[in-house]
Design an enzyme around this catalytic site. Structure first.
Site, PDB file in Angstrom:
ATOM      1  N   GLU A 131       0.858  -1.187   0.000  1.00 15.97           N
ATOM      2  CA  GLU A 131       0.000   0.000   0.000  1.00 15.97           C
ATOM      3  C   GLU A 131       0.895   1.238   0.000  1.00 15.97           C
ATOM      4  O   GLU A 131       1.867   1.313   0.751  1.00 15.97           O
ATOM      5  CB  GLU A 131      -0.897   0.011   1.247  1.00 15.97           C
ATOM      6  N   GLU A 166      -2.956  11.559   2.893  1.00 12.78           N
ATOM      7  CA  GLU A 166      -4.048  11.381   3.844  1.00 12.78           C
ATOM      8  C   GLU A 166      -4.086  12.601   4.750  1.00 12.78           C
ATOM      9  O   GLU A 166      -3.054  13.196   5.061  1.00 12.78           O
ATOM     10  CB  GLU A 166      -3.846  10.142   4.700  1.00 12.78           C
TER      11      GLU A 166
END
Length: 427
Positions: free
Chosen positions: A169, A174
């Site tokens: 990932e 974010e």
């Protein structure tokens, strides 16, 4: 919205730092200490000179207000099962939660419904647009508020057949709403996932909220190395050395994800200060090749040759739908002139390299067909193996019977990194 694509901005020089960021499965999950950025530009300004690299794919989100994002590029993942992190939202495919705004943007909207529940959207390019390496960026205006969690991130193309975190990932951006001035970039892999994800944070140079205006969030990704940047300024680099004896799982194609979560273990939950609806507005998503590497699928017009030098050829120079694609001795004819497009297509005679019937099984023939925007006509270049991969099937272009000889027809087959799946693209 835009009539020409600019070359990507070069990364301005800046200090880099590797920190440990807490993270959970979908996506990464905790804040790291801020990394001050001396001389960083304000509010999305780009100050660096353009670098020489090719745009290989983009979605500019041009279209009528209220229309769906391009289904040839984006899937909707739906559900309200908490997403491994006790999140509150129900992801839907409704236009109320994801739609073009008519001004060249995709808008993902997190809403509180009349019954008190929350809805939002999660879009992925899985099996449609998948890339390994290059410069990947999105220009985004993020939402704000306690418990709001926007993200632009990636998972390995072999997920879920290879379970997380072994699939890998890459979190490009974010933000958690209680830290409006900070964004995070993280990787998760076997032995360094969840609370042990490896990453860093970037603090707005003026301490302002990232929700106030658009910013460009990007990675520069090459074999063994990933560098994160905001508005053209790098703030973190992670290499194979940083994962120690654990596997480095980032030398493979990944697909992209855009979503806005509500609540969860990292951001916490909405409170009386949180206002709804909240919107993440995405101006564009773009993928550029590595400088000079010919990666991706954007490579101009010319011949495509197999590893033994024979050419990819339209059989008999016929232009009808269903004409087989074969190998042939190179002869300079129009039947061997291919245009490798920024939209993921490979074209001859104005038609597309196509997996017959949209098939996904190994052995499905490859043909010429009228371009129609389907996954059967999408191809990505693996920068490591030089394979041409059809993300919809997860399989690679090769000659039937693995025979690299004049007149051999082509098919899709399990990707194995062998020489018969190696293709030299024009440009």
């Amino acid at each position: 919205m835009r009539t020409a694509f600019p070359p990507r901005p070069a990364l301005a020089s800046a200090a880099v730092s590797v920190l440990t960021a807490a993270a959970l499965l979908l996506p990464a999950t905790a804040s790291a200490a801020p990394v001050p950025e001396a001389g960083a530009p304000t509010d999305g300004a780009e100050t660096a000179q353009a670098a020489q690299s090719a745009l290989v794919w983009s979605d500019e989100f041009d279209g009528a207000a209220g229309s769906a994002p391009n289904p040839a590029h984006w899937n909707h993942e739906t559900g309200d099962h908490g997403w491994g992190n006790n999140e509150l939202q129900n992801y839907t495919d409704n236009r109320a939660n994801s739609a073009l705004d008519g001004n060249g943007n995709l808008v993902i909207t997190a809403r509180q419904e009349t019954n008190g529940t929350y809805t939002s959207a999660r879009l992925t390019t899985q099996n449609k647009i998948e890339h390994a390496y290059g410069h990947i960026e999105a220009r985004i205006k993020i939402p704000r508020g306690q418990g709001i969690w926007p993200a632009f991130w990636m998972l390995g193309s072999d997920f879920p057949n290879t379970p997380w975190p072994h699939s890998g990932e890459i979190d490009i951006m974010e933000n958690v709403g209680h830290e409006p001035h900070m964004v995070h970039g993280t990787v998760h892999g076997p032995g360094y996932s969840g609370a042990n994800g490896i990453g860093a944070s970037y603090t707005h140079p003026q301490g302002w909220s990232f929700a106030d205006t658009f910013h460009t969030f990007a990675i520069d990704w090459s074999p063994g190395s990933i560098t994160w940047s905001v508005d053209g300024h790098p703030y973190n680099t992670i290499t194979t050395n940083d994962v120690g004896t654990n596997p480095w799982v980032y030398d493979q194609p990944f697909f992209m994800i855009l979503n806005v979560a509500v609540g969860g273990q990292w951001p916490g939950y909405p409170d009386h200060t949180t206002q709804f609806p909240q919107q993440m507005t995405i101006d564009y998503v773009r993928v550029y090749s590595q400088d000079g590497d010919g990666g991706g699928t954007g490579g101009g017009t010319g011949t495509i040759t197999a590893s033994n030098g024979v050419c990819l050829d339209v059989a008999g120079a016929q232009t009808g739908d269903g004409t087989p694609i074969q190998l042939a001795n190179c002869n300079g004819s129009q039947a061997q002139q291919w245009t490798v497009g920024a939209d993921g297509t490979v074209r001859a005679f104005g038609k597309c390299l196509d997996v017959a019937g949209g098939g996904t099984a190994a052995g499905t023939p490859v043909q010429l067909w009228e371009c129609n925007g389907t996954g059967a006509q999408q191809w990505t270049r693996d920068g490591g193996t030089q394979a041409l991969r059809n993300p919809q099937s997860g399989r690679c272009l090769q000659p039937q019977g693995r025979a690299q000889s004049d007149g051999t027809r082509t098919e899709i087959a399990d990707c194995d990194g062998s020489a018969v799946q190696r293709w030299n693209l024009p440009g």
